[in-house]
Design a protein around this motif. Sequence first.
Motif, mmCIF file in Angstrom:
data_model
loop_
_atom_site.group_PDB
_atom_site.id
_atom_site.type_symbol
_atom_site.label_atom_id
_atom_site.label_comp_id
_atom_site.label_asym_id
_atom_site.label_seq_id
_atom_site.Cartn_x
_atom_site.Cartn_y
_atom_site.Cartn_z
ATOM 1 N N TRP A 67 0.575 -1.096 -0.066
ATOM 2 C CA TRP A 67 -0.146 0.107 0.091
ATOM 3 C C TRP A 67 0.528 0.958 0.160
ATOM 4 O O TRP A 67 1.929 1.038 0.753
ATOM 5 C CB TRP A 67 -1.168 -0.014 1.687
ATOM 6 C CG TRP A 67 -1.949 0.764 0.838
ATOM 7 C CD1 TRP A 67 -2.174 2.024 1.009
ATOM 8 C CD2 TRP A 67 -3.392 0.618 0.316
ATOM 9 N NE1 TRP A 67 -4.037 2.700 1.507
ATOM 10 C CE2 TRP A 67 -4.074 1.489 0.631
ATOM 11 C CE3 TRP A 67 -4.079 -0.937 -0.221
ATOM 12 C CZ2 TRP A 67 -5.601 1.061 -0.270
ATOM 13 C CZ3 TRP A 67 -5.061 -1.485 -0.550
ATOM 14 C CH2 TRP A 67 -6.122 0.040 -0.594
ATOM 15 N N THR A 124 -3.578 -3.329 3.742
ATOM 16 C CA THR A 124 -4.393 -1.735 3.727
ATOM 17 C C THR A 124 -4.042 -0.809 4.814
ATOM 18 O O THR A 124 -3.512 -0.701 5.897
ATOM 19 C CB THR A 124 -6.527 -1.821 4.032
ATOM 20 O OG1 THR A 124 -6.033 -0.113 3.097
ATOM 21 C CG2 THR A 124 -7.070 -2.162 5.129
ATOM 22 N N ASP A 161 -10.319 -3.503 4.664
ATOM 23 C CA ASP A 161 -10.834 -2.318 3.934
ATOM 24 C C ASP A 161 -11.247 -0.642 5.089
ATOM 25 O O ASP A 161 -10.854 -1.765 6.638
ATOM 26 C CB ASP A 161 -11.686 -2.235 3.207
ATOM 27 C CG ASP A 161 -11.906 -0.686 2.716
ATOM 28 O OD1 ASP A 161 -11.245 -0.455 2.222
ATOM 29 O OD2 ASP A 161 -13.131 -0.335 1.466
ATOM 30 N N SER A 164 -0.392 -0.618 -5.866
ATOM 31 C CA SER A 164 -0.726 0.638 -5.157
ATOM 32 C C SER A 164 -0.395 1.632 -6.054
ATOM 33 O O SER A 164 0.685 2.036 -6.222
ATOM 34 C CB SER A 164 -0.676 0.395 -3.959
ATOM 35 O OG SER A 164 -1.138 1.915 -3.590
#
Length: 349
Positions: free
Chosen positions: A42, A99, A142, A313
């Motif tokens: 990420w 994440t 998430d 990402s």
Amino acid sequence: MEARYSFLQTRSFHMDMDASRLCRWKVCSLGGHNFMLRNLLWATSKHDVYLMQNYSVMHWSSLLRRGKEVLNAAKPIIPTLKHSGLAHPVSRVQISTMTVKENLMVAGGFHGELICKNLNHSGVAFCSKITPDDNAITNAVDVSRNPSGLLRVIAANNDSQVRVFNAENFASLGCFKYDWSVNNASVSPDGKLLAVLGDSTEGLIADANTGKVTGSLKGHLDYSFASAWHPDGQILATGNQDTTCRLWDIRNLSESLAVLKGRMGAIRALRFTSDGRFLAMAEPADFVHIFDSHSGYSQSQEIDLFGEIAGISFSPDTEALFVGVADRTYGSLLEFTRKRYYHYLDSML
């Protein structure tokens, strides 16, 4: 750091990219687990990337040219949030997905663990084994705000459930049960809708607050593993074992808008740029595809690399795409920078 080099590009496609290898790194240890479900990379800026290295989450700074450990999941982790009844120590967590949003790093484990760390604070705020089923791998996580602004953590597990937590105190906000193992769940930009994908040819759209199914996605031929919402909230992309990504207009789910094909393998990761211009699509190994939404997704660029892909990402400013390569020998973090084309008047009267 190796010298910058260029791929051959389609000149008419303006996401043409130069590439550089930021570091040689074993992004993760594959072991015998289902690596294909992982999203282990990420980017929070074009200079800051978080990625897995064995049992650790690392922060890589391209400015400082070095990495720093953010989380060591091999050691016992004791949550600092004492008053949460759901929090329990965990140890030797093999991270399956992660994440980083809103200064919150969230990671899931192969035995149903969930770990949440505020990047501005020391220690881990919350950790626990959120399911009693040892085989209920945390497939996706998430972080999203609901319409009133409350920050939530969402976890999708192999036990067919999606769990929602308050990101402030980690109280449970809901546990939604479905008919099949949930491989991916993602929340729409406005916080109202939840895309639920898993071991079914059919995907679901649900109310993000209640989990109630409000629509279905029919068209894929196999199980789905990835989703991404366009920033405008009207288009949802889904990635499937049938080697395709389908685009859906959330206002009319009767059929998909478009079908984007991969080269060889299932579509395991999807990411839109923050402006919605480009969609990146990763196969399990060797290929990443980039599609231009301004062309109706008809123009694309294929990045051919070598090795298992641990995650992709875009940087928030849309200027860079990061790709994690998890090959045991050639594991590395790659950065692809966006090429710009400027046209100037030759003369002015």
